[in-house]
Structures are given as C-alpha cells and as structure tokens.
Design an enzyme around this catalytic site. Structure first.
Site, PDB file in Angstrom:
ATOM      1  N   SER A 556       0.626  -1.224   0.178  1.00 31.81           N
ATOM      2  CA  SER A 556       0.457   0.017   0.194  1.00 31.81           C
ATOM      3  C   SER A 556       0.894   1.379   0.171  1.00 31.81           C
ATOM      4  O   SER A 556       1.782   1.724  -0.674  1.00 31.81           O
ATOM      5  CB  SER A 556      -1.043   0.035   1.254  1.00 31.81           C
ATOM      6  OG  SER A 556      -2.296   0.966   1.175  1.00 31.81           O
ATOM      7  N   ASP A 641     -10.287  -3.968  -6.006  1.00 33.43           N
ATOM      8  CA  ASP A 641      -8.613  -2.454  -4.638  1.00 33.43           C
ATOM      9  C   ASP A 641      -9.844  -1.506  -4.540  1.00 33.43           C
ATOM     10  O   ASP A 641      -9.863  -0.875  -5.856  1.00 33.43           O
ATOM     11  CB  ASP A 641      -7.713  -2.421  -4.664  1.00 33.43           C
ATOM     12  CG  ASP A 641      -7.101  -2.042  -3.741  1.00 33.43           C
ATOM     13  OD1 ASP A 641      -7.245  -1.104  -2.699  1.00 33.43           O
ATOM     14  OD2 ASP A 641      -5.415  -2.487  -3.533  1.00 33.43           O
ATOM     15  N   HIS A 676      -7.948  -4.813  -1.041  1.00 38.29           N
ATOM     16  CA  HIS A 676      -7.157  -4.161  -1.067  1.00 38.29           C
ATOM     17  C   HIS A 676      -5.737  -5.223   0.084  1.00 38.29           C
ATOM     18  O   HIS A 676      -4.756  -4.986  -0.199  1.00 38.29           O
ATOM     19  CB  HIS A 676      -7.528  -2.909  -0.250  1.00 38.29           C
ATOM     20  CG  HIS A 676      -5.789  -2.091   0.446  1.00 38.29           C
ATOM     21  ND1 HIS A 676      -5.228  -1.580  -0.700  1.00 38.29           N
ATOM     22  CD2 HIS A 676      -5.188  -1.770   1.714  1.00 38.29           C
ATOM     23  CE1 HIS A 676      -4.212  -1.324  -0.400  1.00 38.29           C
ATOM     24  NE2 HIS A 676      -4.073  -0.589   0.744  1.00 38.29           N
TER      25      HIS A 676
END
Length: 703
Positions: A556, A641, A676
C-alpha cells in the site's frame, strides 16, 4: 467462443508479444494528457484504467499478466507449495480467542479445522450450550471473496447486526439476525462503511453510508428495524471531504459518537443512546490543527488530544460543559518523550497505552491516587503491549495482549489492585516451534541527516554476523502508522533458512512520537525513502547481511516506499516486493473522483498547489521510471481494490517493462476476485505469503 477466448483475442490487438514463459506481455502505449493547473503530462498507459472493470481490452491485458506470472512462477512452484505447507502446518486450525464477558454472556471467535472463515459465538456465563451468532463459512458459501466485518449484539442480547463484504471493495452490507432462531430479519442495507451501532432501545441502528463513486464516508443514518431502508433518516452529513467519518459507542454505552477526523483535525458529535431521535451535540467544535478522541464514564468525558501537546495528553470535561473546549481540564500532562497511544476507562482505574523509545507499554493509575502509577513489565528488547477486549468498566481486571518477534501473541489479565498477572492464552504455533531458538534485538541506524532510526531484528540462534546472511527488510512509513514488532509465524520459514528479518521504523510512522510522523509526510516525505535505504546500508555495513542478498518488501503506502526505492536505490537490493502499491501519486491526487483522494491531501499534499505538485512529481514512482537497470520485482494488486486502484500497479509495471534495461524478473499478479487486503480466507492468505517467499527464495538460489 468462450468468454476467456474472446478476451484473449481482444488482448492480442493491444499486446506486442503474447504472454509466455519467456516473453512478458507488453502493453501498447497510447498518448493521453493528464491535465493539471501546472501543465499537462503524457500518460501512455492511462488506458489501463477501467472504472467499470469490464473492458475486454483491459481485462485481457490483466489476464495476460497473470498468465505470465503463472508461467514464470511455475519454475519454483514446488518451493512455493513446500512453503505453503509449512505455513499452514504452523496454524492451529481449530483455534479460538479467549472469551470475554459482557453482561450474562461470554463472547469469542473460533475457527474450525480445514475451514477458511471465523465463527462468532457465545455461551452463557452461568453455563450452557453455545449459540452461534454468525458463521463466516456458511455465509461465504462458494464466494471467491468474503469478509465478515463488524458483529454487534443488541443491548438486550437478542439480536446481532453484522456487516459483510463479498467483493473486496470494502463496501459492506448490513444484515440483522434473531439469535435464538438463527433467522435473518428482512432488514438489509448495502453500500456502507464497516461500522454499526445499536441504540439502547434495541431497535434503532446507526450506520455510515458511503458515496457510491468516491466511496467516502459522508453520511450517518439511522434505521428502525422493520422499516423501509429508503426512509432511513440522515442523522449527519459531513460536507468536508478531507474528513473520515466513523461511529462508535462509549464504553459505558451511554452515548453514540460520530467521529470526524482529518489528518490534522478532529471533531466528535454525540447522541444519547437512550434517545436515538435526539439531534447530535458537539463535544467540541473542530479547530485546526487540534485532534481529539473521547470515551465516557460517570458523567465525565475523558479526552485524548494533541491540543498544545504533539505527543497527546489526557483531559476531562463534565457532561454539562460539552461544547466548550475552554472547560477541559488536564488529567495527564504532555510528555515530549512519551506518545499517548490510547486509554481504557475503569470505575477505579485509568489504563494508558503509551509509546516510549518506539515501544508500546502499559501504565495503570488509580482514580483516587491510593496507588502509585505502575507499568506492566516486559523483558524483551523489542515488543508490543496493547489493550485486548475490555468490555466492562466495573472491574479491577485489565486484559491486554503482548507479543514480540520471538514471542507469539499472548493474552494476559492483570489485577490492577494487586498487580497479579495471569497468562490466559498464548498463540499456538505448531510444527516444532521453540521460542528459545530465536533471538530478537533492537538496533539504531544513523540516517544521512544524522537522525537515529530504530530497527527491530530477529534471527535464528547461532546466527553469525559475518556479512553472509540474506536480509528481509520491511517497512511502511506513512499515515503515522507504527510498524510494531509483532510475532509472525510466517517469518519462521525465512529465519529457519538463515534470513535476518528486519522491521525499519522509518519516519512517516509514529513509533517515536508525533514529530516522527510529521517528519515523513508532505514536503518531508523523502525522509521515509532515505531512512529505508540508510537502514539497509547500516545492516550491510554492520555485517547483519550480505550486500547481494537484500530483499525489501512493503504494501500500500509501503508499496510507494518500494517504488521510490526502486528508482532511487534499486542497486542496493536483490529483489523487491510491492503489494497493492500506491505508485501513481500525482495523477491519483489530481483526481478527486478516485476513492479516498480528498481525504489524503494533508498526508501527501494537494498537487493543485505548485510546490506540492513539483515535490510529489519528484518522487512519484510511476513518473520517475527511467531507462536503467532495476532489481527483480514482484508486484501484486486486486481488481476490486478500493484503497489503491488496480490500474496504478498495472500502469507502473507496463512502464517498467518498456523502460528497464535489465533482464531481471518483473512479475505482476492480479487477484481478480479480491481487493486491498488480498484473498479473504486464512488459508488463501497463506498461499499469497508462500508465493512471495517462493519468489524471494528462488532469486536467492539462482545466485
């Protein structure tokens, strides 16, 4: 013609080479101008953005990348499968959490052997049969992705409200179940954040509705069981899209709180839980740059705030003085050397979770001052201690968890009056794990500007510091998120193969206090990247690792770190792994239709401002790809995501393929059914770890 064949046929028109074991897919560039107040930039791979996620051309390219990943990883597939078996063998498959008491019930989460998802359950305190609240395995069915989020039991303990996500997009559906019958009510609401709160009337539910396009949490609504959700009342709407919106219930269950927080500012509005139709009242109006959070007990609010206190302090205010910050009284003074992470309220005690020298510790104070403040001891150089579930305020028992890189997660109870401590449970690690076979230490690396960076290390006992070991270095370094040294059973597969495992506590996190975070954001973001590279140099120079056996991993915003490192210091690493990486910084932050963009301006900067634009453009991984050699890289993403859109890593890999001058592997794996957080099941997650470790070990063995 099958759907798969038609997609691949379309794919051929936009690829310059067919995906195979030897030839990677190459995306065809198409000129596209990304506009800004400071001029236009050409983005030749912008066409990979498809918000519908249905464009055959885009899906064909992604499938081609997956085919290439599968072909390339097949070479070391036996190693990956061996790793997967190791990882799963360490899991106690029929494990459960320590039950906690709330009212007349003991609540816990358990897993069943061979099954992916948790079962939320309870038993009567007085004894009796188990009642299943929600069985994640049953709810998931044959879904490729399933996440059971919030599970909240009504105050009268008769019903349970729960939220679930079936796509990985973090857009949740609220359902309500009668516990005794196990049957769901007709009430069902979609497009929500992952929180729900019961009013004390046992029929009114408060929830947060997300914007369907930006996914921002903008509205608090309330629903009365049995009514049409279309008629649900809007309780509060947040007009400023730089604020995140959440809801909660105070520890004494007296109030429902509407919590608003930007990177720099906070505000709380409260509703009496006994009067769900009452209008929200301000605890204190927002005033930048003041953040605060609060809990309630015995007619008073206890407030954690950075008002004139960068590392936070605790203050109190009586119910009758709500709305007036000038009435706040100091309870715990600011300490520039100690960061107040959180607190827990008890009838006779106040427990504080605080961070000193980067380590989380616990401190207990008595309200009447009859006992000296006490710290809960730890005997390891790098560890983490934090609150576990403490569901009731009228008790002298504090429950907390403790872990380190060598100590599995352990749940303790401590009697705050006597100091007596009791271990309730330690995470079971199967497969012959012996804690004493591993050593953890904390070292301090000097960054290029002279700042000391803490680094947590773990390695197998008998390790020789002779500069020959492989190194796995991880960091995050954004949003003030601290990368604490928790136990990770998966890391044993590296440690047992001679690796040193390092967590670099770089600036941008909050391990060393608020200034540590401020020093790694906005116009000082480059400190994050420099710190990481300097930690690598330190560990190599101090002979913890071989120069040609260093691997770096992040996800991330930590994937942004890996992307920046690839451009600025790629020659220091044998391989890089970037999970769901945020790599197209400027383009994303210019587009407020992309989920979460407007929430992030205080973290990265607003590129509509020229100074911010230039600074962000200077480190954005996608914008700084150039014709040079890069290390071997594994990049992962999820089609659904919602935090970092799939097209960021897809574009980045496409540009890297067209630009890099080396022959090192560059692999992109797209999970077509996840978001995600990757795959949703506990065994499926182990497969993803095994794929990462397999990639790293294959590189190591090739040298």
């Amino acid at each position: 013609m099958s759907v798969t064949r038609s997609l691949l046929a379309v794919c051929l028109s936009v690829l310059t080479a067919v995906a195979s074991a030897s030839v990677p897919p190459v995306a065809e560039p198409h000129p596209f101008e990304v506009l800004s107040p400071h001029g236009a930039r050409n983005d030749p791979y912008y066409w990979l953005r498809d918000d519908s996620r249905k464009d055959p051309k885009v899906l064909g390219y992604l499938q081609a990348e997956n085919a290439y990943f599968k072909a390339q990883s097949a070479v070391y597939a036996p190693k990956t499968q061996q790793l997967y078996k190791e990882l799963v063998a360490r899991l106690k498959q029929d494990d459960s959490t320590v039950p906690y008491k709330k009212g007349d019930w003991l609540y816990y989460t358990r897993f069943e052997k061979g099954r992916e998802y948790p079962v939320e359950a309870r038993k009567p305190v007085a004894g009796g049969a188990e009642q299943i609240l929600v069985d994640g395995n049953r709810e998931a069915g044959k879904q490729a992705f399933y996440q059971l989020a919030e599970v909240e039991v009504s105050p009268d303990a008769q019903r349970v409200a729960y939220l679930e996500d079936r796509s990985g997009r973090r857009q949740y559906t609220l359902k309500v179940r009668d516990i005794a019958s196990g049957k769901n009510l007709k009430d069902e609401i979609s497009g929500l954040s992952n929180e729900v709160v019961w009013a004390n009337d046992n029929k009114t539910l408060f929830y947060v509705e997300n914007d369907p396009v930006t996914l921002l949490s903008t509205k608090v609504k309330k629903h009365v069981l049995g009514s049409d959700p279309k008629t649900d009342t809007v309780v509060y709407t947040e007009p400023d899209h730089s604020f995140y919106l959440t809801i909660a219930k105070t520890g004494d269950e007296r109030f429902i709180t509407i919590n608003l927080a930007s990177t720099t500012t906070g505000e709380i509005r409260v509703i009496d839980a006994n009067q769900p139709d009452a209008a929200p009242r301000l605890l204190a109006p927002r005033a930048a740059p003041i953040k605060y959070e609060a809990d309630h007990m015995a007619g008073n609010w206890v407030i954690r705030t950075d008002w004139d206190a960068p590392n936070y302090r605790l203050m109190t205010v009586a119910d009758e003085d709500m709305g007036d910050r000038s009435k706040w009284k100091e309870l715990l003074a600011h300490n520039p050397a100690v960061f107040v992470e959180g607190f827990a309220l008890f009838k006779r005690y106040l427990a504080i979770n605080e961070r000193s020298e980067g380590l989380l510790r616990l401190r207990v104070l008595s309200w009447d001052g009859s006992q000296k403040p006490t710290f809960i001891d730890a005997d390891e150089p790098a560890y983490v201690a934090g609150f576990d579930v403490n569901a009731e305020q009228d008790t002298d028992t504090l429950r907390y968890h403790y872990s380190s890189l060598t100590t599995p997660n352990s749940v303790y109870e401590v009697n705050m009056r006597s100091g007596e401590r009791k271990l309730l449970k330690q995470q079971a690690v199967l497969g012959g794990f012996v804690r004493d076979n591993y050593v953890t230490e904390r070292v301090w690396a000097t960054a290029r500007d002279g700042v000391k960076i803490p680094v947590s290390l773990v390695y197998r006992k008998g390790f020789k510091r002779d500069g020959s070991a492989p190194l796995y270095q991880y960091a995050y370094g954004s949003y003030g998120h601290s990368s604490d040294p928790y136990f990770r059973s998966s890391a044993l597969s590296l440690l047992d193969r001679g690796f040193v495992y390092a967590i670099a506590h770089i600036r941008g996190g909050q391990e060393m206090g608020r200034d540590w975070y401020e020093s790694g954001k906005l116009q000082r973001k480059r400190n994050t990247f420099n710190d990481f590279a300097d930690v690598t140099d330190y560990l190599v120079a101090e002979r913890y690792a071989a120069r040609d056996k260093v691997f770096a991993v992040g996800g991330s915003a930590g994937g942004l770190l890996i992307g920046a490192i690839a451009n600025q210091a790629g020659d220091k690493y044998r391989g890089l792994v970037a999970h769901v990486p945020f790599v197209d910084v400027v383009t994303t932050m210019l587009d407020e239709s992309i989920p979460l963009t407007s929430n992030e301006f205080d973290e990265w900067g607003n590129p509509k401002d020229k100074a911010a634009y230039d600074y962000m453009l200077g480190y954005s991984p996608y914008d700084n790809v150039s014709a040079k050699a890069y290390p071997a890289m594994l990049v992962t993403t999820g089609l659904h995501d919602s935090q970092v859109q799939y097209f960021e890593p897809a574009k980045w890999v496409a540009k890297l393929r067209a630009s890099k001058t080396d022959r090192n592997p560059l692999l992109l794996k797209i999970n077509m059914q996840a978001g995600h957080g990757g795959k949703s099941g506990r065994f499926a997650r182990q497969q993803e770890v095994a794929e990462e470790y397999g990639f790293i070990l294959h590189l190591l063995e090739k040298r």
